[in-house]
Design a protein around this motif. Structure first.
Motif, PDB file in Angstrom:
ATOM      1  N   GLU A  54       0.921  -1.221  -0.114  1.00 35.15           N
ATOM      2  CA  GLU A  54       0.035   0.102  -0.059  1.00 35.15           C
ATOM      3  C   GLU A  54       0.920   1.342  -0.088  1.00 35.15           C
ATOM      4  OE1 GLU A  54      -2.884   0.092   3.059  1.00 35.15           O
ATOM      5  OE2 GLU A  54      -3.993  -1.937   2.407  1.00 35.15           O
ATOM      6  N   SER A  55       1.965   1.358   0.913  1.00 35.02           N
ATOM      7  CA  SER A  55       2.705   2.300   0.810  1.00 35.02           C
ATOM      8  C   SER A  55       3.402   2.669  -0.455  1.00 35.02           C
ATOM      9  CB  SER A  55       3.938   2.531   2.065  1.00 35.02           C
ATOM     10  OG  SER A  55       4.472   1.228   1.862  1.00 35.02           O
ATOM     11  N   LEU A  98       6.074  -0.076 -11.869  1.00 38.94           N
ATOM     12  CA  LEU A  98       5.643  -1.557 -11.099  1.00 38.94           C
ATOM     13  C   LEU A  98       6.385  -2.715 -11.636  1.00 38.94           C
ATOM     14  CD1 LEU A  98       3.967  -2.390  -9.044  1.00 38.94           C
ATOM     15  CD2 LEU A  98       2.038  -2.710 -10.612  1.00 38.94           C
ATOM     16  N   LYS A  99       6.688  -2.830 -12.833  1.00 41.70           N
ATOM     17  CA  LYS A  99       7.575  -3.899 -13.487  1.00 41.70           C
ATOM     18  C   LYS A  99       8.756  -3.798 -12.890  1.00 41.70           C
ATOM     19  CE  LYS A  99       4.383  -4.369 -17.665  1.00 41.70           C
ATOM     20  NZ  LYS A  99       4.535  -4.201 -18.772  1.00 41.70           N
ATOM     21  N   LEU A 137      13.514  -5.327  -9.152  1.00 43.46           N
ATOM     22  CA  LEU A 137      14.279  -5.020  -7.933  1.00 43.46           C
ATOM     23  C   LEU A 137      13.973  -5.839  -6.788  1.00 43.46           C
ATOM     24  CD1 LEU A 137      14.183  -1.184  -8.117  1.00 43.46           C
ATOM     25  CD2 LEU A 137      15.999  -2.551  -8.458  1.00 43.46           C
ATOM     26  N   SER A 138      12.627  -6.321  -6.633  1.00 41.77           N
ATOM     27  CA  SER A 138      12.261  -7.248  -5.582  1.00 41.77           C
ATOM     28  C   SER A 138      12.826  -8.664  -5.608  1.00 41.77           C
ATOM     29  CB  SER A 138      10.851  -7.326  -5.419  1.00 41.77           C
ATOM     30  OG  SER A 138      10.351  -8.248  -4.412  1.00 41.77           O
ATOM     31  N   LEU A 172       8.016   0.041  -0.310  1.00 43.76           N
ATOM     32  CA  LEU A 172       8.383   1.379  -0.545  1.00 43.76           C
ATOM     33  C   LEU A 172       9.846   1.780  -1.333  1.00 43.76           C
ATOM     34  CD1 LEU A 172       7.319   4.223  -0.450  1.00 43.76           C
ATOM     35  CD2 LEU A 172       8.134   4.426   1.789  1.00 43.76           C
ATOM     36  N   ASP A 173      10.869   0.917  -0.726  1.00 49.88           N
ATOM     37  CA  ASP A 173      12.003   0.859  -1.134  1.00 49.88           C
ATOM     38  C   ASP A 173      12.409   0.626  -2.620  1.00 49.88           C
ATOM     39  OD1 ASP A 173      15.004   1.339  -0.446  1.00 49.88           O
ATOM     40  OD2 ASP A 173      14.984  -0.719  -1.314  1.00 49.88           O
ATOM     41  N   HIS A 174      11.520  -0.302  -2.902  1.00 52.30           N
ATOM     42  CA  HIS A 174      11.652  -0.970  -4.385  1.00 52.30           C
ATOM     43  C   HIS A 174      11.007   0.151  -5.433  1.00 52.30           C
ATOM     44  CE1 HIS A 174      11.823  -4.913  -2.237  1.00 52.30           C
ATOM     45  NE2 HIS A 174      13.242  -4.716  -2.750  1.00 52.30           N
ATOM     46  N   ILE A 175       9.866   0.727  -4.904  1.00 48.32           N
ATOM     47  CA  ILE A 175       9.078   1.825  -5.680  1.00 48.32           C
ATOM     48  C   ILE A 175      10.097   2.795  -5.798  1.00 48.32           C
ATOM     49  CG2 ILE A 175       7.229   3.117  -5.851  1.00 48.32           C
ATOM     50  CD1 ILE A 175       6.521   0.692  -7.149  1.00 48.32           C
TER      51      ILE A 175
END
Length: 516
Positions: free
Chosen positions: A461-462, A485-486, A491-492, A502-505
């Protein structure tokens, strides 16, 4: 009158259509007439075929020969028609001899074995004047067509034996010359099957360990390889843009069998006959290329362009600022659809083109890294990359600014391509297993459906709240949200996490370089 036939294929893009070749020998002035919408290569083959048959110590009919290639409405081109044309003429000649012998009360040769073999066999090969059979393009496409239409045997040149091993469940016979084919048809000899050719070792001459420094750029290349993302590099000369791009294939996984078949078929049609593509291809056309050179085309029988040659691999466009805007905008459809459609009169030819785009450019015409040292006029510097349109920029997942000051002198402690490739393979395996559990056959994150990703595989959500804020402020387009998002999922996967946070985004937004 004696009528016999055999089968071959006609290429339309990477698709092979079955062609029935009928040869009729009857009364009339000696000569050979070929009909059926043929090109110059087939029309000029008549004397070549006649000479090959005579030099093979076989009988050339000394009367009128009419050869028809059907379906008549299908355009036919290529030298691979030589062998089937010669076979059809020889079969008709044998039948004409049988009819004459029977009329004179003598025993006939018998052509029952001919009919049994030609009914389920496709013939492909170019003839030399001495009767030798030379390699031709389109063998893999012919094998796929043979399986689809129930033809169990292919007779091919020895130069195409390597390609033929990629497709199973099809009987492939290798013939070195026309005499061997004729004796095989008569049942007097057996043709050999392709010998197992070992896979070419992976070329590790280009290695990431050769690049000193540029750790951020190397990580961006690793992320791009792990997720199949498109990459843009901007930096001064000597910052390592071309070196990084050329080494991306060294960290990509080996092609699967189906990918190898697709890539080899395209390269075969383009002229690289006999070469088996087992690793991701790296295609780097010159900045002065035309639109047909990039996308494919040409008069008569269109040829695949650079985007199709880079299928399952990397397309590197160096000096992107020097490429015509009209040429660059032609990339938009292939990047979205993974294929190129070439419209011709009453037909459409499709080439696959699912590639990873890597672009490189200098920051301005004088290539000054520091804006304070730039000698270009302000308008020239601002307009330098205007040839890359907004829609094309939106399709670039990673935009990276390189600095020549990020490099170091020594390379002793630099990470090798093999180490990076192991992490890329692990990330791709995680992605493939995840999407397989969703019932999807996707091999990397960039190929995921954007709609499915938003509905069923969003970030937490964040993270999505941060993306929403960027979208509301106009810093991201809807396509940019999907790309971000992809990128976050990749990264995930590299971090071994189950869902992007949140860090990945935030890292994905940073890699996208929204200021470009």
């Amino acid at each position: 009158m004696a009528l016999e036939s055999c089968k071959t294929i006609a290429l339309e893009g990477v698709i092979a259509h079955i062609v029935d070749i009928e040869a009729n020998i009857g009364a009339g002035l000696p000569g050979i007439h070929v009909v059926g919408r043929t090109d110059t290569a087939i029309s000029e083959s008549r004397q070549r075929i006649k000479t090959a048959i005579i030099n093979s110590k076989l009988a050339w009919p000394k009367t009128k020969i009419v050869v028809s290639l059907s379906p008549a409405s299908l355009p036919k081109s290529g030298s691979h028609f030589d062998l089937p044309l010669a076979v059809a003429i020889l079969l008709a000649g044998m039948k004409a001899q049988d009819e004459q012998l029977a009329a004179d009360g003598y025993a006939t040769w018998g052509n029952e074995s001919f009919a049994e073999k030609t009914a389920t066999t496709l013939f492909l090969g170019e003839l030399g004047l001495d009767g030798s059979i030379r390699p031709v393009p389109g063998i893999l496409s012919a094998m796929v067509a043979a399986q689809k239409h129930g033809y169990h045997t292919l007779v091919i040149p020895p130069g195409n034996a390597g390609e033929a091993q990629l497709v199973e469940d099809t009987r492939v016979l290798v013939a070195h010359n026309l005499r061997e084919v004729f004796e095989w048809l008569r049942g007097n000899r057996n043709l050999t099957t392709p010998e197992q050719i070992p896979s070419a070792p992976r070329n590790q001459v280009l290695d990431f360990a050769d690049i000193a420094g540029q750790h951020e750029a190397k990580f961006a290349a690793e992320v791009a390889a792990a997720g199949g993302h498109h990459l843009m590099m901007i930096g001064p000369p000597g910052s390592g843009k071309s070196m990084l791009a050329a080494r991306i294939p060294s960290i990509l996984p080996e092609l699967t069998t189906s990918q190898s078949i697709e890539s080899t078929a395209i390269h075969s049609i383009a002229g690289s006959v006999g070469n088996v593509i087992t690793h991701a291809p790296f295609i780097s056309p010159h900045a002065s290329m035309s639109r047909p050179a990039l996308l494919g085309g040409g008069s008569g029988n269109p040829r695949p362009g650079a985007v199709s040659l880079a299928h399952n691999g990397v397309l590197f466009l160096d000096e992107a600022s020097e490429i015509s805007p009209a040429v660059l905008d032609g990339l938009r459809a292939p990047l979205e659809d993974g294929e190129v459609r070439l419209a011709r009169a009453r037909r459409e030819i499709t080439y696959p083109a699912r590639f990873q785009l890597v672009m490189a450019a200098n920051p301005c015409r004088c290539a000054a890294e520091d804006p304070s040292k730039c000698v270009c006029r302000s308008t020239v510097r601002q307009d330098y990359l205007r040839n890359i349109s907004g829609p094309l920029r939106d399709r670039l997942d990673i935009v990276l600014e390189l600095s020549s000051q990020a490099a170091i002198i020594h390379t002793e402690d630099e990470e090798s391509s093999q180490s990076i490739a192991d992490r890329v393979a692990a990330a791709r395996d995680r992605a493939a297993c995840r999407w397989k559990s969703h019932g999807l056959s996707v091999i990397h994150n960039a190929a995921m459906s954007s709609t499915y990703l938003r509905r069923h595989c969003a970030a937490d959500e964040s993270a999505m709240a941060l993306v929403g804020a960027y979208l509301a402020e106009g810093q991201l387009s809807q396509r940019g949200v999907d790309r971000c998002l992809k990128l976050a999922w990749t990264l995930s996967d590299l971090d071994g996490e189950d869902i992007p946070g949140l860090d990945h985004i935030a890292r994905a937004l940073n890699l996208r370089g929204e200021g470009f």
